[in-house]
Design a protein around this motif. Structure first.
Motif, short mmCIF file in Angstrom:
data_model
loop_
_atom_site.label_atom_id
_atom_site.label_comp_id
_atom_site.label_asym_id
_atom_site.label_seq_id
_atom_site.Cartn_x
_atom_site.Cartn_y
_atom_site.Cartn_z
N SER A 1 0.84 -1.20 0.00
CA SER A 1 0.00 0.00 0.00
C SER A 1 0.87 1.25 0.00
O SER A 1 1.95 1.26 0.57
N THR A 2 0.36 2.29 -0.63
CA THR A 2 1.03 3.58 -0.61
C THR A 2 0.12 4.57 0.11
O THR A 2 -1.08 4.34 0.26
N GLU A 3 0.68 5.69 0.54
CA GLU A 3 -0.11 6.72 1.19
C GLU A 3 -1.24 7.18 0.27
O GLU A 3 -2.39 7.34 0.69
N SER A 4 -0.90 7.37 -0.99
CA SER A 4 -1.88 7.83 -1.97
C SER A 4 -3.00 6.81 -2.14
O SER A 4 -4.18 7.18 -2.21
N SER B 1 -20.51 16.47 -0.02
CA SER B 1 -20.93 15.79 -1.23
C SER B 1 -20.47 16.59 -2.44
O SER B 1 -20.12 17.76 -2.33
N GLY B 2 -20.49 15.95 -3.57
CA GLY B 2 -20.13 16.62 -4.81
C GLY B 2 -18.76 17.28 -4.74
O GLY B 2 -17.80 16.70 -4.24
N ASP B 3 -18.70 18.51 -5.22
CA ASP B 3 -17.42 19.24 -5.28
C ASP B 3 -16.97 19.77 -3.93
O ASP B 3 -15.88 20.34 -3.83
N SER B 4 -17.76 19.62 -2.88
CA SER B 4 -17.35 20.13 -1.57
C SER B 4 -16.32 19.22 -0.91
O SER B 4 -15.73 19.59 0.10
N PHE B 5 -16.10 18.03 -1.47
CA PHE B 5 -15.13 17.08 -0.92
C PHE B 5 -14.41 16.45 -2.10
O PHE B 5 -15.01 15.76 -2.90
N ARG B 6 -13.12 16.72 -2.19
CA ARG B 6 -12.35 16.19 -3.32
C ARG B 6 -11.15 15.40 -2.82
O ARG B 6 -10.48 15.82 -1.88
N ILE B 7 -10.90 14.31 -3.48
CA ILE B 7 -9.82 13.41 -3.11
C ILE B 7 -8.78 13.43 -4.23
O ILE B 7 -9.09 13.06 -5.37
N GLU B 8 -7.58 13.89 -3.91
CA GLU B 8 -6.47 13.92 -4.85
C GLU B 8 -6.85 14.50 -6.21
O GLU B 8 -6.55 13.94 -7.25
N SER B 9 -7.53 15.64 -6.18
CA SER B 9 -7.97 16.30 -7.40
C SER B 9 -7.02 17.42 -7.79
O SER B 9 -6.53 18.14 -6.92
N ARG C 1 -2.12 18.79 -6.17
CA ARG C 1 -3.17 17.83 -5.84
C ARG C 1 -3.19 17.56 -4.34
O ARG C 1 -2.52 16.65 -3.86
N PRO C 2 -3.96 18.35 -3.57
CA PRO C 2 -4.07 18.05 -2.14
C PRO C 2 -4.64 16.64 -1.95
O PRO C 2 -5.46 16.20 -2.76
N ASP C 3 -4.23 15.97 -0.88
CA ASP C 3 -4.76 14.63 -0.64
C ASP C 3 -6.28 14.69 -0.50
O ASP C 3 -6.99 13.95 -1.17
N ILE C 4 -6.76 15.55 0.37
CA ILE C 4 -8.20 15.74 0.54
C ILE C 4 -8.47 17.23 0.70
O ILE C 4 -7.78 17.91 1.46
N LEU C 5 -9.46 17.72 0.00
CA LEU C 5 -9.91 19.10 0.12
C LEU C 5 -11.38 19.08 0.50
O LEU C 5 -12.19 18.47 -0.20
N ILE C 6 -11.70 19.71 1.62
CA ILE C 6 -13.08 19.81 2.07
C ILE C 6 -13.44 21.29 2.04
O ILE C 6 -12.79 22.11 2.67
N CYS C 7 -14.49 21.61 1.28
CA CYS C 7 -14.87 23.02 1.13
C CYS C 7 -16.37 23.15 0.94
O CYS C 7 -16.85 23.49 -0.14
#
Length: 147
Positions: free
Chosen positions: A2-5, A24-32, A43-49
């Motif tokens: 396994s890798t961190e990513s 939901s939707g664009d308010s939570f992005r994973i490695e985008s 590419r942040p690992d997780i972005l919550i907005c």
């Protein structure tokens, strides 16, 4: 192996997203990519907005690579998302033993509400919390911290 990513994108991210109806939707992005203003390839690992709230970025590494997280998260506090400054960057560590574990073992550890297999610290413009060290938590605890 396994890798961190891999852990972030295939397990932690989707499981964390499911813990809040606001994510939901664009308010939570994973490695985008194309989420940080002026840095389309970052590419942040997780972005919550969620709408109406300041962006929160979570960056994750295995605990034996934790030293690199502080610098990475300090840089994230200089970023903006859709013109809003990132006010909080959460440093998240996974146990280094997870690098050699199967997805099933990691999945089970993440699903256990009583499991405190993750460790975190938070950076804001006011400083680091905790000032030194890390706080262990479950995935549910991490969701509460982000909320």
């Amino acid at each position: 192996m396994s890798t961190e990513s891999h852990i972030t994108s295939s397990m932690v991210g989707p499981m964390l997203r499911a813990l809040s109806p606001r994510w939901s939707g664009d308010s939570f992005r994973i490695e985008s990519t194309q989420v940080l203003d002026g840095k389309p390839s970052d590419r942040p690992d997780i972005l919550i907005c969620p709408k109406g709230h300041a962006p929160v970025i979570v960056e994750a590494k295995f605990d034996n690579n934790a030293a690199a997280l502080e610098d990475q998260c300090q840089e994230r506090l200089q970023e903006t998302v859709d013109g809003q400054p990132v006010e909080t960057a959460i440093m998240l560590t996974y146990p280094s033993a997870w690098a050699s574990k199967t997805d099933d073992v990691i999945w089970a550890a993440l699903q256990a509400e009583s499991s405190e297999s993750l460790a975190w610290a938070m950076l804001t413009h006011a400083g680091r919390f905790p000032e030194n060290g890390w706080i262990t938590t479950s995935l549910h605890g991490l969701a509460d911290i982000i909320e």
